[in-house]
Design an enzyme around this catalytic site. Structure first.
Site, PDB file in Angstrom:
ATOM      1  N   LYS A  53     -20.315  26.049  13.584  1.00 29.11           N
ATOM      2  CA  LYS A  53     -19.382  25.319  13.818  1.00 29.11           C
ATOM      3  C   LYS A  53     -20.280  23.522  14.640  1.00 29.11           C
ATOM      4  O   LYS A  53     -19.690  22.933  14.201  1.00 29.11           O
ATOM      5  CB  LYS A  53     -18.775  26.170  14.997  1.00 29.11           C
ATOM      6  CG  LYS A  53     -17.807  26.968  14.414  1.00 29.11           C
ATOM      7  CD  LYS A  53     -17.429  28.349  15.336  1.00 29.11           C
ATOM      8  CE  LYS A  53     -16.852  29.106  14.713  1.00 29.11           C
ATOM      9  NZ  LYS A  53     -16.583  30.431  15.139  1.00 29.11           N
ATOM     10  N   GLN A  97     -16.576  32.780  21.238  1.00 29.84           N
ATOM     11  CA  GLN A  97     -16.189  32.942  20.058  1.00 29.84           C
ATOM     12  C   GLN A  97     -16.483  34.465  20.192  1.00 29.84           C
ATOM     13  O   GLN A  97     -16.575  34.927  21.835  1.00 29.84           O
ATOM     14  CB  GLN A  97     -18.370  32.964  20.045  1.00 29.84           C
ATOM     15  CG  GLN A  97     -18.275  33.559  18.291  1.00 29.84           C
ATOM     16  CD  GLN A  97     -17.529  33.349  17.741  1.00 29.84           C
ATOM     17  OE1 GLN A  97     -17.843  31.746  16.796  1.00 29.84           O
ATOM     18  NE2 GLN A  97     -17.117  33.738  16.709  1.00 29.84           N
ATOM     19  N   ASP A 120      -8.712  27.194  17.974  1.00 34.00           N
ATOM     20  CA  ASP A 120      -7.735  28.709  17.210  1.00 34.00           C
ATOM     21  C   ASP A 120      -7.405  29.052  16.754  1.00 34.00           C
ATOM     22  O   ASP A 120      -6.814  29.749  16.113  1.00 34.00           O
ATOM     23  CB  ASP A 120      -8.464  29.585  18.254  1.00 34.00           C
ATOM     24  CG  ASP A 120     -10.287  29.775  17.474  1.00 34.00           C
ATOM     25  OD1 ASP A 120     -10.797  29.658  16.344  1.00 34.00           O
ATOM     26  OD2 ASP A 120     -11.062  30.684  18.429  1.00 34.00           O
TER      27      ASP A 120
END
Length: 285
Positions: A53, A97, A120
């Site tokens: 990322k 995460q 997300d």
């Protein structure tokens, strides 16, 4: 019949070029899209995802902020850090995460992220907006699947779509996205009776169960579009999907491989969502 391969790596590269151009444009207006990623503990797979990322942000001209916290960090401390990021105007996307340590309530963490920075697409408010067809940050893997089909020229309206899997991250939301585009959607899962009956009705079949080579040729209608979301290791340690690729390839019309199928689209759509958040922060965008 040999299926046409849907090359997610190529499509992702094309979308990233478009994102990079738009990032350059809004930077000239004074805003640099910023993504903050919180990594708790030292899970090897999580660290790999986070590195990918960061790399994507750098390639696209975005600002990437990595916040590392120890395995034993308190829930209160993690939530406090998220609140700081919610209030930071230079951060447009916040991602914690997963997985996180078991002493921290994952649901509470997800809900603490501002819906306007939830790139997300996991916050209940964004899920609710998606369900009702409103503007929302869409979950990245399901969104990536829709873009793959769009870029391949595969129409969705009126099609029978069967989703095998019902996770909150992929199965449930991808079915809703298809429904939003006027498909007829069936969800299948571990309690489904006669799975083959249902999957053989599918014009578009989504395999998202996390079991290596679970979907065989017998599950697939001639000429169907097969999207393999699985990322597994077989007995030989080789990367494989949820679909028995070689045999299904002889029956399907289109198929995504593993790797280089759905995978590259997930981070690409995360970058898109971060760009979208930054763009929406501009009053006159």
């Amino acid at each position: 019949m040999t299926a046409t391969i849907i090359n997610g790596k190529e499509i992702a590269a094309k979308k990233r070029m478009e994102i990079a151009e738009e990032v350059s444009r809004i930077k000239k207006l004074g805003v640099t899209p910023g993504l903050a990623v919180i990594l708790v503990g030292n899970n090897h797979a999580s660290r790999t995802y986070v590195t990918n990322k960061e790399k994507a942000c750098q390639e696209l001209g975005m600002n990437s902020v990595l916040i590392e916290m120890p395995e034993g960090v308190s829930e209160e401390e993690l939530l406090s850090k998220i609140e700081d990021l919610n209030l930071d105007d230079n951060i447009h996307g916040i991602l914690v995460q997963l997985p996180i340590p078991k002493h921290i309530d994952e649901k509470k963490v997800i809900e603490s992220i501002s819906p306007n920075k939830d790139v997300d697409g996991f916050h209940p408010i964004n899920i609710g907006r998606m369900m009702t067809g409103q503007n929302a940050f869409l979950p990245c893997t399901p969104y990536g699947i829709m873009v793959l089909l769009e870029e391949t020229g595969i129409s969705i309206a009126g099609k029978n779509v069967v989703v095998v899997g019902r996770s909150n991250i992929v199965g449930k939301p991808v079915g809703q996205l298809f429904l939003n585009q006027h498909a007829t959607v069936t969800y299948c899962h571990s309690k489904t009776k006669d799975l083959k009956f249902h999957t053989n009705q599918a014009d578009i079949l989504i395999a998202a169960v996390g079991i290596p080579n679970f979907i065989k040729a017998e599950h697939v209608k001639d000429g169907a579009v097969v999207i393999d979301v699985g990322i597994n290791r077989n007995e030989a340690g080789k990367l494989c999907g949820d679909v028995a690729f070689d045999e299904v390839c002889e029956k399907a019309g289109y198929i995504t491989p593993v790797p280089k199928g759905v995978g590259p689209m997930t981070i690409t759509m995360l970058m898109y969502n971060t760009l979208k958040s930054a763009a929406e922060s501009l009053e006159h965008y």
